[in-house]
Design an enzyme around this catalytic site. Structure first.
Site, mmCIF file in Angstrom:
data_model
loop_
_atom_site.group_PDB
_atom_site.id
_atom_site.type_symbol
_atom_site.label_atom_id
_atom_site.label_comp_id
_atom_site.label_asym_id
_atom_site.label_seq_id
_atom_site.Cartn_x
_atom_site.Cartn_y
_atom_site.Cartn_z
ATOM 1 N N THR A 15 1.715 7.197 0.510
ATOM 2 C CA THR A 15 0.879 6.106 -0.008
ATOM 3 C C THR A 15 1.212 5.765 -1.454
ATOM 4 O O THR A 15 1.790 6.575 -2.181
ATOM 5 C CB THR A 15 -0.612 6.530 0.034
ATOM 6 O OG1 THR A 15 -1.449 5.411 -0.226
ATOM 7 C CG2 THR A 15 -0.942 7.598 -0.991
ATOM 8 N N ARG B 132 -4.101 9.758 -11.120
ATOM 9 C CA ARG B 132 -5.047 9.974 -10.012
ATOM 10 C C ARG B 132 -4.283 10.315 -8.718
ATOM 11 O O ARG B 132 -3.378 9.612 -8.325
ATOM 12 C CB ARG B 132 -5.896 8.719 -9.791
ATOM 13 C CG ARG B 132 -6.873 8.809 -8.619
ATOM 14 C CD ARG B 132 -6.309 8.213 -7.340
ATOM 15 N NE ARG B 132 -7.310 8.107 -6.268
ATOM 16 C CZ ARG B 132 -7.022 7.793 -5.010
ATOM 17 N NH1 ARG B 132 -5.779 7.554 -4.662
ATOM 18 N NH2 ARG B 132 -7.959 7.713 -4.104
ATOM 19 N N THR C 65 -2.286 3.126 3.272
ATOM 20 C CA THR C 65 -1.523 4.372 3.391
ATOM 21 C C THR C 65 -0.908 4.358 4.768
ATOM 22 O O THR C 65 -1.324 3.589 5.626
ATOM 23 C CB THR C 65 -2.510 5.585 3.298
ATOM 24 O OG1 THR C 65 -3.074 5.630 2.009
ATOM 25 C CG2 THR C 65 -1.858 6.922 3.606
ATOM 26 N N SER D 137 0.807 -1.221 0.000
ATOM 27 C CA SER D 137 0.000 0.000 0.000
ATOM 28 C C SER D 137 0.839 1.270 0.000
ATOM 29 O O SER D 137 0.300 2.370 -0.078
ATOM 30 C CB SER D 137 -0.912 0.007 1.229
ATOM 31 O OG SER D 137 -0.169 0.220 2.413
ATOM 32 N N THR E 287 -6.356 7.899 6.581
ATOM 33 C CA THR E 287 -6.226 6.801 5.631
ATOM 34 C C THR E 287 -7.647 6.365 5.279
ATOM 35 O O THR E 287 -8.539 6.429 6.120
ATOM 36 C CB THR E 287 -5.450 5.605 6.223
ATOM 37 O OG1 THR E 287 -6.130 5.122 7.378
ATOM 38 C CG2 THR E 287 -4.038 5.960 6.602
ATOM 39 N N GLY E 288 -7.838 5.932 4.062
ATOM 40 C CA GLY E 288 -9.173 5.507 3.640
ATOM 41 C C GLY E 288 -9.559 6.143 2.318
ATOM 42 O O GLY E 288 -8.677 6.482 1.509
HETATM 43 N N1 ASP Z 1 -6.294 7.662 1.128
HETATM 44 C C1 ASP Z 1 -5.524 6.919 0.182
HETATM 45 C C2 ASP Z 1 -5.878 7.334 -1.197
HETATM 46 O O1 ASP Z 1 -7.045 7.566 -1.455
HETATM 47 C C3 ASP Z 1 -5.696 5.459 0.297
HETATM 48 C C4 ASP Z 1 -5.771 4.914 1.687
HETATM 49 O O2 ASP Z 1 -5.553 5.630 2.635
HETATM 50 O O3 ASP Z 1 -6.033 3.751 1.886
HETATM 51 O O4 ASP Z 1 -5.024 7.344 -2.045
#
Ligand code: ASP
Length: 419
Positions: A265, A275, A247, A93, A298-299
């Protein structure tokens, strides 16, 4: 191959309704028990220094804390935490070994804020450079800019001494290839009819559970053909069906009250090239004002950008909210953006890591976790290193995207859910 993502999605609405997730649950009824309370133990007798980070920083936090205790800079301490997953080829990740974009190219994002000097740095969509956390800091230290992206960011990194390296590990390449083939029933990316194992698409007459079993078995077989090790095959299939996020964020406070924050990340797996999620966006993936506090996320990056999550949280604390209240408010803004529609909210998740300048902290999340017994966790060190469970806003568990029909129970083995 005889199955595709389209086959799954076709029956997804029916599957979701059957699973009972289609109801527009009213928000107050859906609130998790502790979501409205503060965590007295974490906010009453705060200590300093403190490091708070995502769960994947656990192994690196003890050493970073010792560095901080010895007078080390707060941003450098944060980088010592997040560099661990960046360097780890098995953390797919972040950094080296991160799952690539849809073209099979790893693109990394990071941003940081250095409280003592009130500076910030950020990079987005960087290829071929592993430690983008340090590149973001270099943008802050060696340019008059705050954010560099893409080719320019890569050239800058090389100019200031970062080595170019191939970030796509063999394992991540094979998972990408499996994803590519799974999604390719209209192009040339899969074994053709000349392949001895090719057969025409199966009719959709079987019960859902049988179709699932067939499809997962076929994917697992293909993972084996690609040379993915047996103990990782189901985890690879999981990543193909439900492209993962992942992340690391880290917020740091020293005993002088100085604070920094950093997030890094590889973003959403198999994303469109170019992106950028929230992680390189100062104010979304990370925000620090050492007069007040620091926060990170994160998310679901797209959702977090729309509520400027980290900045919202720090501003909430500026106006008197506790770390937990401040984080919950940001989560409620995400819920508000979907008018509380649980049908949609079910498919996203978000964890915020919140640290106030006095050492009080909170970890909050939208849902309780991925599944019962699998809650969202975060790492804290305030003299004692530990893992804590984040407090959810909503009762229940997030579902993975895209919305496939329910998976047969017997396929929910631990290895299948390996993250
Ligand atoms: N927030 C991160 C993103 O959208 C991914 C993650 O945190 O899992 O790239």
């Amino acid at each position: 191959m005889t199955f595709s993502r389209r086959d799954f999605v076709k029956s997804s609405v029916l599957g979701a309704v059957a699973a009972g997730v289609g109801a527009h649950a009213a928000l107050p009824e859906a609130l998790a028990e502790n979501s409205q309370q503060g965590h007295a133990s974490k906010e009453d007798s705060p200590k300093r220094p403190v490091i708070i980070c995502a769960h994947n920083g656990y192994a690196y936090t003890e050493a970073a804390y010792a560095f901080l205790k010895s007078g080390g800079d707060t941003l450098e301490a944060g980088i010592r935490v997040v560099k661990g997953p960046e360097d780890d080829p098995n953390d797919d990740s972040v950094g080296l070994g991160g799952l690539p974009n849809e073209e099979g190219v790893v693109e990394l994002d990071s941003c940081c804020m250095h409280g003592p000097t009130r500076r910030a740095g950020s990079v987005g969509g960087v290829r071929n450079i592993k430690n983008v956390s340090m590149v973001g800091r270099a943008v802050m230290e060696h340019t008059g800019h705050v954010m560099l992206v893409g080719e320019g960011a890569e050239k800058f990194a090389v100019a200031v001494g970062f080595p170019r390296e191939n970030l796509l590990t063999d394992r991540s390449r094979k998972i990408w290839l499996l994803w590519k083939e799974f999604n390719s029933d209209r192009d040339w990316w899969e074994p053709g009819m000349a392949d001895p194992h090719w057969h025409p698409p199966a009719p959709d007459s079987k019960p859902q559970a049988d179709l699932w079993r067939d499809r997962i078995q076929q994917l697992q077989q293909r993972a084996a053909d690609l040379g993915i090790e047996p103990e990782f095959q189901l985890a690879a299939v999981h990543r193909v069906l439900f492209p993962p996020t992942g992340t690391i964020h880290c917020s740091v406070l020293n005993d002088k009250g100085e604070m920094s924050g950093i997030t890094t990340t590889s973003g959403l797996a198999f994303k469109l090239p170019g992106r950028c999620g929230d992680s390189p966006i100062i104010g979304a993936g990370c925000y620090t004002d050492q007069d007040i506090g620091s926060a990170g996320a994160t998310g679901a990056g797209e959702e977090n950008i729309k509520v400027a999550g980290a900045h919202t949280i720090v501003e909430n604390m500026r106006h008197g909210m506790s770390p937990q209240e401040a984080g919950m408010d940001a989560l409620k803004r995400i819920v508000r953006n979907y008018n509380g529609d649980m049908t949609k909210l079910r498919y996203m998740d978000m964890t915020y890591y919140v640290l106030r300048k006095d050492g009080a902290y909170a970890g909050v999340c939208l849902w309780e976790g991925y599944s019962p017994g699998n809650p969202h966790k975060f790492t804290v060190h305030d003299g004692t290193l530990r893992s804590e469970v984040a407090t959810p806003l909503l009762k229940g568990y997030s579902q993975e995207w895209p919305p496939f029909p329910p998976i047969p129970e017997e396929l929910k083995k631990d290895s299948y859910y390996l993250k």
